[in-house]
Design a protein around this motif. Sequence first.
Motif, PDB file in Angstrom:
ATOM      1  N   CYS A  95      -6.984  25.379 -13.470  1.00 25.76           N
ATOM      2  CA  CYS A  95      -6.957  24.561 -12.249  1.00 25.76           C
ATOM      3  C   CYS A  95      -6.303  23.210 -12.507  1.00 25.76           C
ATOM      4  N   SER A 140       1.481  19.312  -8.037  1.00 31.08           N
ATOM      5  CA  SER A 140       1.050  18.188  -7.218  1.00 31.08           C
ATOM      6  C   SER A 140       2.254  17.408  -6.697  1.00 31.08           C
ATOM      7  N   PHE A 180      -2.935  22.019 -10.721  1.00 30.94           N
ATOM      8  CA  PHE A 180      -2.940  20.780  -9.939  1.00 30.94           C
ATOM      9  C   PHE A 180      -1.851  19.826 -10.422  1.00 30.94           C
TER      10      PHE A 180
END
Length: 62
Positions: free
Chosen positions: A33, A41, A37
């Motif tokens: 994760c 992002s 991210f």
Amino acid sequence: MSIISSTSHTVTSTATLSQRLTAAIGASILGACLVYFAGFSHIEAVHNAAHDTRHSAAFPCH
């Protein structure tokens, strides 16, 4: 006069195989994760913080 005393501490691991697997799977999911991210992002601060690391690991970011 000083007295130096030492105590012996023995640490034994009582984690079962299922507990260790649960911890390893949880850590892997958390790591995935975080990589996802940071990798995808659109927040500029996150992108700039991880930019060189992503490129050195051949992780595409743009």
